[in-house]
Design an enzyme around this catalytic site. Structure first.
Site, PDB file in Angstrom:
ATOM      1  N   SER A  78       6.106  -5.283   3.161  1.00 37.14           N
ATOM      2  CA  SER A  78       6.643  -4.095   3.799  1.00 37.14           C
ATOM      3  C   SER A  78       7.716  -3.385   2.981  1.00 37.14           C
ATOM      4  O   SER A  78       7.429  -2.817   1.952  1.00 37.14           O
ATOM      5  CB  SER A  78       7.154  -4.475   5.184  1.00 37.14           C
ATOM      6  OG  SER A  78       7.255  -3.326   5.979  1.00 37.14           O
ATOM      7  N   ASP A 106       5.348   2.448  -9.932  1.00 36.23           N
ATOM      8  CA  ASP A 106       4.695   3.744 -10.128  1.00 36.23           C
ATOM      9  C   ASP A 106       5.549   4.717 -10.925  1.00 36.23           C
ATOM     10  O   ASP A 106       5.017   5.606 -11.603  1.00 36.23           O
ATOM     11  CB  ASP A 106       4.342   4.369  -8.776  1.00 36.23           C
ATOM     12  CG  ASP A 106       3.131   3.701  -8.132  1.00 36.23           C
ATOM     13  OD1 ASP A 106       2.616   2.727  -8.704  1.00 36.23           O
ATOM     14  OD2 ASP A 106       2.713   4.149  -7.045  1.00 36.23           O
ATOM     15  N   LYS A 121       1.514  -5.129   3.746  1.00 39.15           N
ATOM     16  CA  LYS A 121       1.894  -4.572   5.046  1.00 39.15           C
ATOM     17  C   LYS A 121       2.393  -3.144   4.794  1.00 39.15           C
ATOM     18  O   LYS A 121       3.542  -2.923   4.434  1.00 39.15           O
ATOM     19  CB  LYS A 121       2.973  -5.447   5.685  1.00 39.15           C
ATOM     20  CG  LYS A 121       3.173  -5.230   7.182  1.00 39.15           C
ATOM     21  CD  LYS A 121       3.982  -3.992   7.459  1.00 39.15           C
ATOM     22  CE  LYS A 121       4.183  -3.779   8.931  1.00 39.15           C
ATOM     23  NZ  LYS A 121       4.927  -2.532   9.184  1.00 39.15           N
TER      24      LYS A 121
END
Length: 447
Positions: A307, A318, A332
């Protein structure tokens, strides 16, 4: 963002690690034509479904072996309605709402274990650092099958979760099935007041820091900032690199994840959310400023990284800010909304998915690290290693100018590196990354 869609930080869920919103139903459109019951997208419930529900309800009232009052049946029906959606949507009573507040502040009485309802079982997401659960050897992926000798029932998992908490000092025995094992083991524990220090850190070697974030709470961002400042002071120079350890981190506050991502990024998207409601479409961007001044980072992740921890890992990956090492994360990637019903009851409903800066949803898929590490542990040698022999060992050797400068890690860090395979590999990778960057002193001269 409309005033009816305000972030409720007091209800933010540490277990789910998602942003939590309060939402009012959208106003009805006067000229909207009503849809027929039973048609796709209709606002009305299909009459056949209503008949089936009332028929089952009536049969339970008449024929069940014990007399069940209406309140208990309706509560069970509500919980069943939400349980059939996904593992994170649920009906919250006063105790559950109180638990949310405790989780976000990091202080409660229990075992220090984050669990999730998975296919009718109680699965461990991760034990909290230095908690009774961690000390007893409970790990991410374990399944709790019995509590104090009583089997965990698929239709009463919430009661099982509630029983994990209790008075400090009170005993409890968990029957735990470890991953890849076929026979559960009984683990006796004592509940404690769990005060989660969500950030720890130390120098692995001069210039190289280890930062451990175990959970994302309201004060985690401030704690991390203070810890880095202290390590820079202890190092007496800017850091050359840092390992950020997010292994077995079950998540926490979305706001905290965004804050920590921002602390290491100068620009770019940190995370975005998308859902059916327009107000669910949000994007969080980094602001100028990097606590490490661009020094290389390695992020450690595993199957217990969930999460909010995945938000940070995805943002740093990224944006090409850090190298991810370890194992695929938990996956999640959904956002829960807490909808208050009254002062003591609420519904926690999954309302959106979150996406990494590249627009990737990690829901169920998780995040694949840049460098995959096997789940290995370093072992001690059966015999002492053969001592290294060099010029310094020759009698009457010419003393070198830097002969006394070993630059070795502290005793505690040496032990950690010897026992923790992933951390040892992360430090090696971090040193390689640091070679491509000028030394901190040169950066400050040229800057």
């Amino acid at each position: 963002m409309s005033s009816r869609f305000a972030v409720l930080l007091s209800f933010t869920l540490a277990l789910a690690g998602a942003s939590v919103f309060a939402v009012e139903p959208p106003p009805a459109t006067p000229d909207a034509a009503p849809k027929a019951a039973g048609t796709p997208g209709a606002d009305n419930v299909d009459l056949a479904d209503l008949r089936a529900f009332t028929a089952v309800y009536s049969l339970v009232k008449q024929a069940y072996v014990d007399d069940i009052d209406d309140h208990r049946l309706m509560q069970a029906a509500i919980r069943g309605l939400l349980a059939g959606l996904d593992p994170h949507s649920e009906y919250l009573g006063k105790e559950q709402l109180d638990d949310l507040t405790e989780d976000t502040t990091g202080s409660y009485a229990g075992l220090g274990i984050e669990v999730l309802q998975v296919e009718g079982s109680l699965r461990v997401i991760a034990p909290i650092d230095e908690s009774p659960a961690e000390r007893a050897g409970i790990k991410a992926g374990d399944t709790i099958v019995r509590i104090d000798g009583k089997a965990v029932q698929a239709d009463d998992l919430e009661a099982a979760i509630a029983s994990l908490r209790g008075k400090p000092g009170s005993p409890i025995t968990l029957s735990v099935l470890h991953e890849k094992q076929t026979v559960p083991v009984d683990i006796p524990l004592k509940r404690e007041v769990i005060r989660v220090a969500s950030v720890r850190g130390r120098l692995l070697e001069p210039g190289y820091a280890y930062l451990r974030v175990s959970q994302f709470q309201a004060e985690t961002g401030a704690q991390l900032r203070r810890r880095i400042e202290r390590l820079v002071a202890d190092n007496k120079a800017p850091l050359r690199g840092a390992v950020l350890d997010l292994r077995s981190n079950p998540g926490g506050l979305l706001t905290s994840a965004v804050e920590i991502g921002d602390q290491f990024l100068d620009s770019g998207v940190i995370v975005s959310t998308r859902g059916r409601m327009k107000e669910s479409d949000l994007s969080f961007r980094a602001t100028s400023g990097d606590l490490l001044d661009g020094a290389p980072m390695v992020v450690l992740v595993d199957n217990g990284t969930a999460s909010a921890a995945e938000i940070v890992a995805g943002a740093l990956k990224d944006n090409h800010r850090a190298l991810l090492m370890g194992r695929r994360t938990f996956g999640k990637g959904s956002v829960q909304t807490v909808l208050p019903l009254d002062a003591e009851h609420a519904v926690k409903l999954t309302t959106a998915r979150y996406f990494t800066p590249n627009g990737t949803s990690i829901q169920a898929a998780g995040i694949q690290p840049d460098i995959v590490l096997a789940d290995l542990a370093l072992s001690q040698r059966n015999s002492e290693p053969t001592p290294a022999f060099g010029e310094r060992d020759l009698p009457n050797h010419l003393k070198g100018a830097n002969e006394g400068d070993g630059g070795d890690a502290s005793g505690a860090s040496k032990r950690d590196l010897q026992q923790d395979y992933a951390l040892n590999e992360a430090l090696n990778a971090l040193k390689a990354l640091a070679l491509r960057r000028p030394a901190p002193a040169e950066l400050h001269k040229s800057g």
